[in-house]
Design a protein around this motif. Structure first.
Motif, mmCIF file in Angstrom:
data_model
loop_
_atom_site.group_PDB
_atom_site.id
_atom_site.type_symbol
_atom_site.label_atom_id
_atom_site.label_comp_id
_atom_site.label_asym_id
_atom_site.label_seq_id
_atom_site.Cartn_x
_atom_site.Cartn_y
_atom_site.Cartn_z
ATOM 1 N N UNK A 126 -85.360 -6.039 39.326
ATOM 2 C CA UNK A 126 -85.146 -4.877 38.476
ATOM 3 C C UNK A 126 -83.695 -4.774 38.074
ATOM 4 N N UNK A 127 -83.200 -5.688 37.261
ATOM 5 C CA UNK A 127 -81.875 -5.568 36.658
ATOM 6 C C UNK A 127 -81.876 -6.310 35.351
ATOM 7 N N UNK A 128 -81.049 -5.923 34.463
ATOM 8 C CA UNK A 128 -81.037 -6.446 33.085
ATOM 9 C C UNK A 128 -80.605 -7.894 33.026
ATOM 10 N N UNK A 129 -79.728 -8.332 33.892
ATOM 11 C CA UNK A 129 -79.253 -9.729 33.844
ATOM 12 C C UNK A 129 -80.374 -10.691 34.166
ATOM 13 N N UNK A 130 -81.141 -10.397 35.180
ATOM 14 C CA UNK A 130 -82.265 -11.268 35.507
ATOM 15 C C UNK A 130 -83.295 -11.268 34.390
ATOM 16 N N UNK A 131 -83.443 -10.066 33.794
ATOM 17 C CA UNK A 131 -84.407 -9.961 32.711
ATOM 18 C C UNK A 131 -84.001 -10.838 31.528
ATOM 19 N N UNK B 115 -86.000 -14.039 29.849
ATOM 20 C CA UNK B 115 -86.325 -14.161 28.420
ATOM 21 C C UNK B 115 -85.804 -15.472 27.863
ATOM 22 N N UNK B 116 -84.568 -15.872 28.252
ATOM 23 C CA UNK B 116 -83.997 -17.137 27.787
ATOM 24 C C UNK B 116 -84.810 -18.322 28.264
ATOM 25 N N UNK B 117 -85.284 -18.248 29.478
ATOM 26 C CA UNK B 117 -86.108 -19.355 29.991
ATOM 27 C C UNK B 117 -87.393 -19.495 29.185
ATOM 28 N N UNK B 118 -87.960 -18.298 28.878
ATOM 29 C CA UNK B 118 -89.197 -18.338 28.087
ATOM 30 C C UNK B 118 -88.926 -18.953 26.732
ATOM 31 N N UNK B 119 -87.799 -18.584 26.119
ATOM 32 C CA UNK B 119 -87.451 -19.127 24.810
ATOM 33 C C UNK B 119 -87.194 -20.628 24.885
ATOM 34 N N UNK B 120 -86.537 -21.092 25.962
ATOM 35 C CA UNK B 120 -86.307 -22.534 26.128
ATOM 36 C C UNK B 120 -87.611 -23.295 26.267
ATOM 37 N N UNK B 121 -88.585 -22.657 26.998
ATOM 38 C CA UNK B 121 -89.885 -23.313 27.132
ATOM 39 C C UNK B 121 -90.559 -23.454 25.779
ATOM 40 N N UNK B 122 -90.441 -22.382 24.989
ATOM 41 C CA UNK B 122 -91.034 -22.464 23.656
ATOM 42 C C UNK B 122 -90.344 -23.523 22.810
ATOM 43 N N UNK B 123 -89.021 -23.664 22.950
ATOM 44 C CA UNK B 123 -88.281 -24.692 22.198
ATOM 45 C C UNK B 123 -88.718 -26.099 22.609
ATOM 46 N N UNK B 124 -88.917 -26.287 23.910
ATOM 47 C CA UNK B 124 -89.372 -27.585 24.408
ATOM 48 C C UNK B 124 -90.760 -27.915 23.863
ATOM 49 N N UNK B 125 -91.637 -26.889 23.935
ATOM 50 C CA UNK B 125 -92.986 -27.093 23.416
ATOM 51 C C UNK B 125 -92.949 -27.416 21.928
ATOM 52 N N UNK B 126 -92.049 -26.722 21.227
ATOM 53 C CA UNK B 126 -91.928 -26.975 19.788
ATOM 54 C C UNK B 126 -91.514 -28.429 19.518
#
Length: 352
Positions: free
Chosen positions: A47-52, A56-67
């Motif tokens: 429960x802190x913004x930095x981890x959040x 989100x960045x990890x999710x975006x990187x996964x999407x970039x890899x998939x792309x």
């Protein structure tokens, strides 16, 4: 804290909702490459913004890899399609080439059929010409010679019946008449022989004989004058040949050497050299020789260097020699100069 995100097909954003005990915070993250698909993922973060933000960045990187993987798959698929298209083009080219070959073969077949038809037509015409030539040869050997014999016999009878009334000049003219008759008979015989070269062969053309025996037989047929010496090379004893037409060729050459000699005595050498595929025969004399300007002329029909009143002959001998030699693929050669004798040489296939 529990985080959930969802993408909607009608929005090019990633909707991230933060759920708390009573309230929730919603974030919209643009994801331009995602379209017409829905995805739901549940993740648990601190429960802190930095981890959040990291999540989100990890999710975006996964999407970039998939792309990237999707693009690579698309590229690979396009390459496969391009390879298939190239192979299809190559196959079409091969088919066209094969069709062109078939067309060329058909054209060549038509040409060959035309050539075969033309050759058959030529062969028929040649057969017809040979039949006509045979008929002419028969006429020359029988019909034309028959009146000549009548003339010769009549002149002989006249001379016998009018012996008391003939002068020396008249007797000389009667002898000249019979001499012309004999010359004409010889000319007809030689012309008949020339026309048959390569077409008519008898058992003499099949008879094999030793070279020295052949030369002895030729010398016996010629019966040269005692003051003429004809020598036979030692290599004649090493060869075996068909009697005809070599006998006729060598007889003509030796006979010419004796007949056209300018002295009362002479020497004639006959030799043979054995090669890999050919014999080389030669007849050398010590006669008057032949000027270079006449080297071609003497091999033509009815050609003589001296008037027939001086040297009896039909002018056919060397023409027959040339035709015989060339007929079997040999070569005839003359070495001579005026005043230095002559050497006639020719090649002859060993297996002939």
């Amino acid at each position: 804290m529990l985080i959930a995100f969802r993408t909607f097909s009608n929005e090019k954003h990633l909707k991230i909702t933060s759920y708390w005990a009573i309230s929730c915070t919603t974030y919209f993250v643009p994801v331009p490459w995602v379209n017409d698909m829905e995805t739901s993922t549940m993740i648990s973060i601190e429960d802190n913004s930095q981890d959040f933000q990291k999540a989100v960045l990890n999710i975006l990187e996964d999407f970039e890899t998939e792309k990237k993987q999707l693009e690579q798959s698309q590229y690979a698929f396009l390459n496969i399609l391009e390879d298939n298209d190239e192979e299809r083009k190559q196959l079409q080219q091969s088919q066209r080439a094969f069709l062109n070959i078939l067309e060329d073969m058909d054209v060549e077949k038509n040409k060959l059929e035309i050539e075969i038809s033309a050759r058959k037509h030529t062969e028929e015409r040649l057969k017809q010409a040979n039949m006509e030539l045979d008929n002419f040869a028969y006429a020359a050997s029988h019909d034309l010679k028959a009146p000549l014999r009548v003339i010769a016999n009549a002149s002989q009878w006249l001379e016998e019946d009018l012996t008391e009334h003939l002068t020396d000049e008249t007797r000389e003219n009667m002898a000249l008449l019979r001499g012309r008759v004999k010359r004409m008979e010889k000319l007809l015989d030689d012309l008949l022989e020339y026309s048959r070269i390569g077409r008519k062969e008898d058992e003499r053309f099949l008879e094999s004989v030793q070279g020295d025996a052949l030369m002895n037989n030729i010398i016996e047929l010629l019966s040269p004058p005692q003051n003429f010496i004809v020598t036979v090379g030692k290599d004649f004893s090493k060869i075996t040949v068909k009697r005809m037409p070599l006998q006729q060729i060598l007889l003509n050459l030796i006979s010419n050497a004796i007949k056209h000699h300018d002295k009362k005595e002479g020497h004639i050498d006959t030799m043979v050299e054995v090669g890999d595929q050919y014999y080389t025969f030669s007849v050398k004399d010590d006669g008057p020789g032949i000027a270079s300007q006449f080297h071609e002329q003497i091999f033509q029909l009815f050609q003589t260097l001296k008037p027939r009143d001086q040297v009896e002959g039909s002018g056919m001998g060397l023409a027959m020699v040339k035709k015989y030699v060339e007929r079997v693929g040999g070569k005839l050669h003359l070495e001579s100069s005026e005043g230095h004798g002559s050497t006639f040489s020719f090649t002859w296939p060993i297996n002939r």
